[in-house]
Design an enzyme around this catalytic site. Sequence first.
Site, PDB file in Angstrom:
ATOM      1  N   PHE C 116       5.519  -0.138 -17.251  1.00  0.00           N
ATOM      2  CA  PHE C 116       5.441   0.520 -15.491  1.00  0.00           C
ATOM      3  C   PHE C 116       4.546   1.475 -16.096  1.00  0.00           C
ATOM      4  CE2 PHE C 116       6.776   0.139 -10.954  1.00  0.00           C
ATOM      5  CZ  PHE C 116       6.229  -0.574 -11.396  1.00  0.00           C
ATOM      6  N   GLN C 230       2.762  10.834  -2.463  1.00  0.00           N
ATOM      7  CA  GLN C 230       2.655  10.400  -3.187  1.00  0.00           C
ATOM      8  C   GLN C 230       1.134   8.839  -2.657  1.00  0.00           C
ATOM      9  OE1 GLN C 230       4.894   7.246  -5.616  1.00  0.00           O
ATOM     10  NE2 GLN C 230       3.755   8.228  -7.406  1.00  0.00           N
ATOM     11  N   HIS C 232       0.033   5.926  -3.118  1.00  0.00           N
ATOM     12  CA  HIS C 232      -0.037   4.233  -4.158  1.00  0.00           C
ATOM     13  C   HIS C 232      -1.577   4.289  -4.096  1.00  0.00           C
ATOM     14  CE1 HIS C 232       1.474   0.760  -6.657  1.00  0.00           C
ATOM     15  NE2 HIS C 232       2.594   1.383  -6.562  1.00  0.00           N
ATOM     16  N   LEU C 242       2.041  -3.287  -0.237  1.00  0.00           N
ATOM     17  CA  LEU C 242       1.450  -2.896  -0.638  1.00  0.00           C
ATOM     18  C   LEU C 242       1.899  -3.776  -2.155  1.00  0.00           C
ATOM     19  CD1 LEU C 242       2.883  -0.036  -3.147  1.00  0.00           C
ATOM     20  CD2 LEU C 242       5.055  -1.465  -3.395  1.00  0.00           C
ATOM     21  N   GLU C 245       2.973  -1.849  -8.284  1.00  0.00           N
ATOM     22  CA  GLU C 245       2.631  -1.805  -9.610  1.00  0.00           C
ATOM     23  C   GLU C 245       2.156  -2.777 -10.951  1.00  0.00           C
ATOM     24  OE1 GLU C 245       2.408   2.283 -10.375  1.00  0.00           O
ATOM     25  OE2 GLU C 245       3.403   2.240 -12.104  1.00  0.00           O
ATOM     26  N   ARG C 285       0.184   6.903 -11.044  1.00  0.00           N
ATOM     27  CA  ARG C 285      -0.243   6.998  -9.378  1.00  0.00           C
ATOM     28  C   ARG C 285      -1.016   8.186  -9.147  1.00  0.00           C
ATOM     29  NH1 ARG C 285       5.609   4.838  -7.298  1.00  0.00           N
ATOM     30  NH2 ARG C 285       5.038   2.324  -8.431  1.00  0.00           N
ATOM     31  N   HIS C 353       2.808   6.683  -0.119  1.00  0.00           N
ATOM     32  CA  HIS C 353       3.872   5.207  -0.048  1.00  0.00           C
ATOM     33  C   HIS C 353       5.285   6.422  -0.382  1.00  0.00           C
ATOM     34  CE1 HIS C 353       5.653   2.321  -2.470  1.00  0.00           C
ATOM     35  NE2 HIS C 353       5.642   2.581  -3.855  1.00  0.00           N
ATOM     36  N   ARG C 388       5.453  11.102  -8.636  1.00  0.00           N
ATOM     37  CA  ARG C 388       7.024  10.251  -9.346  1.00  0.00           C
ATOM     38  C   ARG C 388       6.270   9.408  -9.927  1.00  0.00           C
ATOM     39  NH1 ARG C 388       8.798   5.662  -8.009  1.00  0.00           N
ATOM     40  NH2 ARG C 388       7.905   5.342  -5.522  1.00  0.00           N
TER      41      ARG C 388
END
Lengths: 245, 120, 585
Positions: C116, C230, C232, C242, C245, C285, C353, C388
């Site tokens: 990730f 954040q 994304h 979305l 990721e 991100r 996001h 994050r």
Amino acid sequence: MADTITMQVARYRPGQEAEPVFQSYDVPLRKEWAVLDGLNHIKDHVDGTLSYRWSCRMGICGSCGMTVNGSPVLSCATFLTDYAPGPVRVEPLRNFPVVRDLVVDIGDFMAKLPSVKPWLIRDDEPPEGEYLQTPDELDDYKKFSMCINCMLCYSACPVYALDPAFVGPAAIALAQRYNLDSRDEGAADRRDVLSSAEGVWACTFVGECSTACPKGVDPAGAIQRYKLTAATHALKDFLLPRGAR
Amino acid sequence: MTYVKPISTLWWLRRPSYFLFALRELSSVFVAWFVVYLLMLVSAISAGPEAYHRFLDWSTGRVLVLNVVALLFVLLHAVTWFNLAPRAMVVPHVPPVVVLVLHYLLWLGLSAALAWVVLR
Amino acid sequence: MSTFHNVVVVGGGGAGLRAAIAVAEANPRLTVAVVSKVYPMRSHTVSAEGGAAAVAGPDDSLEEHLYDTISGGDWLVDQDAAEAFVQEAPRELLRLEHWGCPWSRQRDGRIAVRAFGGMKKKRTWFAADKTGFHMLHTLFQTTLSNPDVVRYDEWFVTSLLVDDGQVYGVVAIELATGRVETVIANAVILCTGGCGRVFPFTTNANIKTGDGMALAYRAGAPLKDMEFVQYHPTGLPFTGILITEAARAEGGWLLNKDGYRYLQDYDLGTPTPHPVLRSMELGPRDRLSQAFVHEHDKGRTTDTPYGPIVHLDLRHLGAEVIDAKLPFVRELCSKYENIDPVKELIPVRPVVHYMMGGVHTDIHGATSLTGLYAAGEVACVSINGANRLGSNSLPECLVFGARAGQAAAEFVTSTRTAPGAAVYAQARDAQRLLEREFARHAEGSHIGGRERIADIRTEMQTAMENGAGIYRDGESLAKAADRLRDLRERFGRATVDDRSRTFNTEAVALLELSFMLDVAESIVVSALHRGESRGAHQRTDFPGRDDERFLAHSLVRRTPDGGGLVDYMPVKITQWPPGERVYGR
């Protein structure tokens, strides 16, 4: 392509209407717009009194089930252009009491769901690490774990319409989701409810639940499969002495 | 204060699948009729040749038509029942279509055996 | 009418349900209520796709997860909180396994993990690409087995009951009937999630209106680090849906309009055919979303009716990998974009996001108000700092949901304070006030004309995007602050057409808008005060990170006139002094 489409939306406001009436709205017809976008356009710009549920708008939260041109669908995943030139008839999900406009009361399902014990049942303490489960074992129940509780299957089921005591497609599929999970040992605890007259035996295999399911859960298949399981158990109970079962 | 929509008497005409469902429910009557007819046949045979011939004479005309209709319903019942089989019997590593074909083969085999016994 | 429970959890998503279970487990004699504006299985946890991070294999260590989290958060992470987080995450994910969560598996039956963004090791547990959905339904079904957890489904909480700095319950509207009810309690745990709907283009569901943040803020609890929003990097245009990721973790590439993997131009590493951890498409991100803006400025994005886009290329992964690991991505693309990622490029653009900031809590989930706890996205513990990392939020819901539940249970077990007459009086007042508000907005006979809720909401969202987007500066933020003040004034004239008591979603939208206006203001005022660029907060007028002045959490408190007062508190640093964030080299 015309640039607007007519939406005929069922309205029911307790105290105001004795039974639902249809109200027509013209909304822009755009390629990207789902039926839900049409409703949001109405609520935001035309008529703020229209009530309906929605949240994720990506077909996973299960809030926005409605009857569109007679079929139960998720309104966020059903597109206006598929109904062009219209009109599009939007009604609440069938087989549920209507609370208001497109909002239905799903309390019956919420009350029935715990009765089939849709959770992992084990007598022993869990291991230090994970329960081992191979990808094949995961595949055995994976399909039935995809249920989003959107209630389209209940809306499509004529048995549920005629016999509201029927446990119903989603609840039975979720029971099977755990019965078929290699980690679960609760099949016997679920048997009484599933094998009852209101359980799998109420189903006469119309198959509409599986057609309506937006997530490919196949509740009809789950029910048929459990009928075989239940029948085998009944036969065993009948033929074998108590100790040998 | 919720509104409960009454179920229309013609609800089963709303969708082809509902209609098929209604037909299949109805088919049980004809299955039952076949059983009764078979019992009548057995009873006629046991009562001697005369009774048997009377039974055969009775089985023409309207009764024949009834039996043809009943046969169609029983076939409908059998075919829809068989089509369910792969979804009820999930055998690991065996594709559903194999389960289905095996059912039909079994049906054919049994029918052929029966036909052989009767027509021999 | 009022009911009593020892603990009331507001919100029935991942954090809320986990907290409720924790309360019930900590002390079976306690009654715990989950009050949620939607049925729990509709909560937004359901939309989480990629996975949940927790150290799993022998080649990984808690230290490494900790370092990735701290550097990913640009050192604005409280390191003691992050330590507790990485330590407890594996146990929490295992508990979910024991409750039946269908985690994806390795051939030998053990849990599978995937790569990730921003993570140096493969440690993200996943259930295909519907991880949040499976986690939420597992938690929901597990709570069904627990009769000690009482649910109030479709109850909308309008305010907290506070007496002398202590929280004693909530006031809520039962949507089905429109009745105003109070639930008295010895402790309240806020688990209402984020506030993405403050922005126009977001992955967040319609229900993500920052309710819990506003409830706490109004009750006097400060909000922390609200300037860190954040984006994304991969949302579908128009819908904002979305694309996980995990699509990049499995090997997807980001391409500009020339088919070039542009991330190599932004100090994120060099392109390789196979994904390399903490490099290129597996960068964090904030950096990826910022790279998009630069590509756009260079004219290397593609224009569409729904804004500029780049492409996510999954074609080289093949149908088999996509169907096994990313089936939901394929389903979403086919449904909402009418494309097949096996054969076609996916158009994507950065999308709001997640909210790093939230209600300030300690590592037990306790806020500054006695009896008030918070966990999940609504809270700021803070383990996410200025940015994050993907797959840290799901375990955060579990770890801190459980912690808040335990802390609240301990608090109500050990303290004997009962709500006094003032609380009951407040409950009655709140009810009258709500009725009056509702009548006022329903009247619609205001000086200055009527205002539509949706118009104010849309203008607020535009103001936020223009003023407090991926890049902001003092001027854009000041303008946004002005717009918000203006909108607040117009909000007073907002009209509710719907006079019905039964499931009045327009009244709900009005209350949600008032919450969002508070949250939007707290974001803007916090962003205005932070004169540096760190993580997701990028000030073009202050382009560098300034540890001297701003290695600190911002705390915004509501002033009596409705404005926000900002001050700072130190970041807890235990073992990693601030350093450079290095990706791809």
